[in-house]
Design an enzyme around this catalytic site. Structure first.
Site, mmCIF file in Angstrom:
data_model
loop_
_atom_site.group_PDB
_atom_site.id
_atom_site.type_symbol
_atom_site.label_atom_id
_atom_site.label_comp_id
_atom_site.label_asym_id
_atom_site.label_seq_id
_atom_site.Cartn_x
_atom_site.Cartn_y
_atom_site.Cartn_z
ATOM 1 N N GLY A 148 0.837 -1.183 0.000
ATOM 2 C CA GLY A 148 0.000 0.000 0.000
ATOM 3 C C GLY A 148 0.877 1.240 0.000
ATOM 4 N N CYS A 149 0.440 2.293 -0.682
ATOM 5 C CA CYS A 149 1.275 3.496 -0.774
ATOM 6 C C CYS A 149 1.469 4.149 0.592
ATOM 7 C CB CYS A 149 0.687 4.479 -1.772
ATOM 8 S SG CYS A 149 -1.040 4.925 -1.489
ATOM 9 N N ASN A 150 0.418 4.193 1.402
ATOM 10 C CA ASN A 150 0.554 4.746 2.748
ATOM 11 C C ASN A 150 1.444 3.862 3.611
ATOM 12 O OD1 ASN A 150 -1.339 6.809 2.128
ATOM 13 N ND2 ASN A 150 -3.032 5.436 2.618
ATOM 14 N N THR A 153 5.147 4.330 2.817
ATOM 15 C CA THR A 153 5.710 5.582 3.329
ATOM 16 C C THR A 153 6.023 5.471 4.810
ATOM 17 O OG1 THR A 153 4.241 6.694 1.743
ATOM 18 C CG2 THR A 153 5.434 8.083 3.291
#
Length: 342
Positions: A148-150, A153
């Site tokens: 997932g992109c979140n 990060t």
């Protein structure tokens, strides 16, 4: 020899980003693009910025001949990807960009996504695609699950700190802002310009965001015990980018030193000088993640701020990075472009 690539679900944002990246890749060529609702259309009619890239027209998945394909990217929605990938040739290498194979435990998938997994055997085989931490496993994988992109990060900011025990594991807070492309291309009322512009809002409050499943899985794995973070995402009216601000208890100088050591030699993770903070502007359109560490002189906490492009390092760029490893190519191939500024 140039590797032949298929992109399934090419008409979404992550599919288009894959096309952009692979169009400039020295060792890959796209031989098939699928988009069932737009089958028969040129890719440039869906995304005019791809005009001149020499891409094939969109077709339906069942019309793709996979016999000559070296690797397929699957950019379909979660719950759709698992059934499609299950039906692909068993020897075809696949990088999945959906959420379907990120969680190793079928019970965790059911908990966070509200349904049983249709391909639990593949789910257990899939390698989690956080490249900098699973590089060796990814090289030998048949199926890699894009993060997932979140979740990516937050992990770039915190994973080395949790693994090295330099922060309080019971008091970690992540506040994150994501651009609107993170919500996909489907028409939704709350994403209309008049609904979203000139404002921002938190969503998935109360520990309900599905990327918490990835944080739980990965942080608990490296800590050797259960770790649960507090995570609040926000949607903001810009196109690309994620900015995560993480609040932890720990010595800020030691945290900065730990991150600097952990990412020494990593091409795509840049730890800024102590006290500097990154901006989404500086990583837009790139496969880079910038991380800054600041000491909060009032609370005694440290603040770790990470910025990346949700469509690139947070999704499609990292997918290409993983595909490079799976295909025996240079890991950085096609990914060294700098951002566009201003």
């Amino acid at each position: 020899m140039t590797k032949k690539i298929a992109i399934l679900g090419a008409s979404g944002y992550t599919g288009a980003e894959l096309c952009r990246l692979i169009a400039g890749h020295p060792d890959m060529t796209i031989v098939a693009l699928t988009g069932d609702r737009k089958a028969g259309q040129p890719m440039a009619s869906v995304y005019p910025f791809l005009r001149g890239a020499g891409l094939p027209d969109l077709v339906r998945i069942e019309d793709v001949d996979f016999s000559g394909v070296d690797l397929a990217f699957c950019a379909l929605p979660h719950a759709t990807s698992q059934s499609v990938i299950k039906a692909l040739p068993a020897d075809l290498k696949v990088v999945d960009l959906s959420a379907d194979f990120r969680l190793r435990d079928p019970a965790d998938y059911a908990k966070w996504y509200g349904k049983d997994h249709d391909a639990p055997a593949l789910q257990k085989q899939a390698i989690y695609g956080l490249t900098e931490f699973y590089r060796d496993q990814i090289r030998d994988a048949r199926l890699v699950a894009g993060t997932g992109c979140n979740a990516a990060t937050g992990q770039f900011a915190l994973r080395p700190l949790i693994e090295n025990g330099v922060v309080d594991l019971d008091d970690i807070i992540i506040d994150l802002i994501c651009g609107v492309s993170g919500a996909g291309r489907a028409l939704k009322e709350n994403l209309l310009h008049a609904e979203l512009s000139e404002g921002t809002h938190a969503y998935a409050l109360g520990g309900t965001h599905r990327h918490l499943g990835e944080f739980d899985q990965e942080f608990s794995k490296v800590a050797g015990r259960k770790v649960e973070v507090q995570f609040t995402p926000h949607l903001a009216p810009f196109n690309r980018g994620i900015l995560a601000t993480c609040y932890v208890k720990g010595d800020a100088q030691a945290i900065h030193a730990t991150l600097t050591a952990a990412y020494r030699g990593e091409m795509f993770i840049e730890v800024l000088p102590f006290g500097a903070a990154p901006s989404t502007h500086d990583v837009r359109g790139t496969n880079y993640c910038h991380i800054g560490v600041v000491a909060d002189r009032r609370s005694g906490r440290a603040q770790i701020v990470a910025a990346l492009d949700n469509l690139c390092k947070g999704s499609s760029g990292q997918a290409v990075q993983n595909a490079n490893l799976m295909l025996g190519l240079e890991e950085t191939a096609g990914l060294l472009g700098l951002g566009v500024f201003p």
